[in-house]
Design a protein around this motif. Structure first.
Motif, PDB file in Angstrom:
ATOM      1  N   VAL A  52     -12.351 -30.104  24.093  1.00  0.00           N
ATOM      2  CA  VAL A  52     -12.026 -31.640  23.392  1.00  0.00           C
ATOM      3  C   VAL A  52     -13.151 -32.737  24.012  1.00  0.00           C
ATOM      4  CG1 VAL A  52      -9.872 -31.422  22.845  1.00  0.00           C
ATOM      5  CG2 VAL A  52     -10.218 -32.340  25.034  1.00  0.00           C
ATOM      6  N   ASP A  53     -13.678 -32.350  25.243  1.00  0.00           N
ATOM      7  CA  ASP A  53     -14.561 -33.387  25.758  1.00  0.00           C
ATOM      8  C   ASP A  53     -16.012 -33.509  25.087  1.00  0.00           C
ATOM      9  OD1 ASP A  53     -12.665 -34.207  27.644  1.00  0.00           O
ATOM     10  OD2 ASP A  53     -13.833 -32.934  29.120  1.00  0.00           O
ATOM     11  N   ASP A  54     -16.327 -32.335  24.661  1.00  0.00           N
ATOM     12  CA  ASP A  54     -17.767 -32.183  23.837  1.00  0.00           C
ATOM     13  C   ASP A  54     -17.542 -32.110  22.528  1.00  0.00           C
ATOM     14  OD1 ASP A  54     -19.188 -32.281  26.286  1.00  0.00           O
ATOM     15  OD2 ASP A  54     -18.886 -30.019  26.661  1.00  0.00           O
ATOM     16  N   TYR A  55     -16.302 -32.020  22.124  1.00  0.00           N
ATOM     17  CA  TYR A  55     -15.981 -31.896  20.472  1.00  0.00           C
ATOM     18  C   TYR A  55     -16.548 -32.638  19.558  1.00  0.00           C
ATOM     19  CZ  TYR A  55     -13.197 -31.392  16.204  1.00  0.00           C
ATOM     20  OH  TYR A  55     -12.552 -31.431  14.979  1.00  0.00           O
ATOM     21  N   GLU A  56     -16.487 -34.031  19.698  1.00  0.00           N
ATOM     22  CA  GLU A  56     -17.236 -35.087  18.962  1.00  0.00           C
ATOM     23  C   GLU A  56     -18.690 -35.015  18.921  1.00  0.00           C
ATOM     24  OE1 GLU A  56     -15.422 -37.085  16.537  1.00  0.00           O
ATOM     25  OE2 GLU A  56     -13.676 -36.316  17.340  1.00  0.00           O
ATOM     26  N   SER A  57     -19.482 -34.894  19.925  1.00  0.00           N
ATOM     27  CA  SER A  57     -20.715 -34.937  20.115  1.00  0.00           C
ATOM     28  C   SER A  57     -21.200 -33.457  19.288  1.00  0.00           C
ATOM     29  CB  SER A  57     -21.542 -35.064  21.315  1.00  0.00           C
ATOM     30  OG  SER A  57     -21.028 -33.831  22.321  1.00  0.00           O
ATOM     31  N   MET A  58     -20.523 -32.256  19.364  1.00  0.00           N
ATOM     32  CA  MET A  58     -21.012 -31.074  18.983  1.00  0.00           C
ATOM     33  C   MET A  58     -20.857 -31.120  17.479  1.00  0.00           C
ATOM     34  SD  MET A  58     -22.080 -28.907  21.078  1.00  0.00           S
ATOM     35  CE  MET A  58     -22.052 -28.502  22.931  1.00  0.00           C
ATOM     36  N   LEU A  59     -19.929 -31.840  16.711  1.00  0.00           N
ATOM     37  CA  LEU A  59     -19.907 -31.921  15.609  1.00  0.00           C
ATOM     38  C   LEU A  59     -21.032 -32.717  14.753  1.00  0.00           C
ATOM     39  CD1 LEU A  59     -16.158 -33.091  14.796  1.00  0.00           C
ATOM     40  CD2 LEU A  59     -17.119 -30.960  14.103  1.00  0.00           C
ATOM     41  N   LYS A  60     -21.811 -33.239  15.486  1.00  0.00           N
ATOM     42  CA  LYS A  60     -23.053 -33.870  14.842  1.00  0.00           C
ATOM     43  C   LYS A  60     -24.404 -33.036  14.673  1.00  0.00           C
ATOM     44  CE  LYS A  60     -21.480 -38.463  16.677  1.00  0.00           C
ATOM     45  NZ  LYS A  60     -21.568 -39.424  17.582  1.00  0.00           N
ATOM     46  N   ARG A  61     -24.050 -31.753  15.395  1.00  0.00           N
ATOM     47  CA  ARG A  61     -25.318 -30.870  15.287  1.00  0.00           C
ATOM     48  C   ARG A  61     -25.366 -30.448  14.038  1.00  0.00           C
ATOM     49  NH1 ARG A  61     -25.495 -27.383  20.704  1.00  0.00           N
ATOM     50  NH2 ARG A  61     -25.961 -28.712  22.090  1.00  0.00           N
ATOM     51  N   SER A  72      -3.647 -25.672   6.866  1.00  0.00           N
ATOM     52  CA  SER A  72      -3.385 -26.574   8.051  1.00  0.00           C
ATOM     53  C   SER A  72      -4.200 -27.733   7.700  1.00  0.00           C
ATOM     54  CB  SER A  72      -3.409 -26.222   9.476  1.00  0.00           C
ATOM     55  OG  SER A  72      -3.350 -27.233  10.107  1.00  0.00           O
ATOM     56  N   PRO A  73      -3.685 -28.874   7.303  1.00  0.00           N
ATOM     57  CA  PRO A  73      -4.719 -29.837   7.022  1.00  0.00           C
ATOM     58  C   PRO A  73      -5.433 -30.508   8.328  1.00  0.00           C
ATOM     59  CG  PRO A  73      -2.405 -30.731   6.990  1.00  0.00           C
ATOM     60  CD  PRO A  73      -2.236 -29.131   7.252  1.00  0.00           C
ATOM     61  N   LYS A  74      -4.910 -30.128   9.414  1.00  0.00           N
ATOM     62  CA  LYS A  74      -5.374 -30.787  10.834  1.00  0.00           C
ATOM     63  C   LYS A  74      -6.712 -30.030  11.224  1.00  0.00           C
ATOM     64  CE  LYS A  74      -0.988 -32.799  12.336  1.00  0.00           C
ATOM     65  NZ  LYS A  74       0.077 -32.853  13.394  1.00  0.00           N
ATOM     66  N   PRO A  75      -7.481 -30.710  11.650  1.00  0.00           N
ATOM     67  CA  PRO A  75      -8.433 -29.796  12.318  1.00  0.00           C
ATOM     68  C   PRO A  75      -8.234 -29.373  13.765  1.00  0.00           C
ATOM     69  CG  PRO A  75      -9.041 -32.465  12.480  1.00  0.00           C
ATOM     70  CD  PRO A  75      -7.735 -31.989  11.628  1.00  0.00           C
ATOM     71  N   MET A  76      -8.742 -28.397  14.201  1.00  0.00           N
ATOM     72  CA  MET A  76      -8.566 -27.951  15.396  1.00  0.00           C
ATOM     73  C   MET A  76      -9.510 -28.507  16.486  1.00  0.00           C
ATOM     74  SD  MET A  76      -7.225 -23.948  14.921  1.00  0.00           S
ATOM     75  CE  MET A  76      -6.958 -23.850  16.576  1.00  0.00           C
ATOM     76  N   LYS A  77      -9.142 -29.674  17.089  1.00  0.00           N
ATOM     77  CA  LYS A  77     -10.162 -30.286  17.933  1.00  0.00           C
ATOM     78  C   LYS A  77     -10.274 -29.354  19.105  1.00  0.00           C
ATOM     79  CE  LYS A  77      -9.288 -34.963  16.781  1.00  0.00           C
ATOM     80  NZ  LYS A  77      -9.229 -36.140  17.089  1.00  0.00           N
ATOM     81  N   GLY A  78     -11.777 -29.235  19.541  1.00  0.00           N
ATOM     82  CA  GLY A  78     -12.059 -28.315  20.513  1.00  0.00           C
ATOM     83  C   GLY A  78     -12.713 -27.285  19.998  1.00  0.00           C
ATOM     84  N   TRP A  79     -12.624 -26.971  18.731  1.00  0.00           N
ATOM     85  CA  TRP A  79     -13.151 -25.840  17.894  1.00  0.00           C
ATOM     86  C   TRP A  79     -14.073 -26.042  17.088  1.00  0.00           C
ATOM     87  CZ3 TRP A  79     -10.924 -20.858  19.446  1.00  0.00           C
ATOM     88  CH2 TRP A  79      -9.904 -20.997  20.157  1.00  0.00           C
TER      89      TRP A  79
END
Length: 110
Positions: A52-61, A72-79
């Protein structure tokens, strides 16, 4: 949906020599380090566990998208899911696999 068998072969080569166990799951395949999934394949996409710590920044790649389990409508944070274009090169795949393995190594064995 079947998973990308060629990508599975490439991942096996990347993790060769590591204590990784390949396990079929959820219509795809996961690569487990001490019982914790590091990376996997679902369809043609690579699943990478980054925490989860790097999740948001990694999503920008580039080539990265949110990972949600089917139904499931919810994202799996950290993945994350990495599209095939992000693992096309050997270097690209190696970087993603390394991230997943390094994160899984921080977790307590199951």
């Amino acid at each position: 949906m079947a998973y990308d068998l060629k990508l599975a072969e490439r991942i096996r080569a990347e993790v060769q020599g590591l204590p990784i166990i390949e396990k079929k799951m959820f219509g795809g395949v996961g690569y487990m380090l001490h019982g914790n999934m590091a990376v996997g394949i679902l369809g043609d996409d690579l699943i990478v566990r980054v925490g989860v710590d790097d999740y948001e920044s990694m999503l920008k790649r580039t080539h990265v998208k949110i990972f949600t389990m089917k139904g499931s409508p919810k994202p799996m944070k950290g993945w994350l899911m990495v599209e095939p274009s992000g693992t096309k090169s050997a270097k690209g795949l190696a970087q993603w696999v390394k991230l997943g393995v390094e994160f899984a190594a921080t977790l307590s064995p199951k």
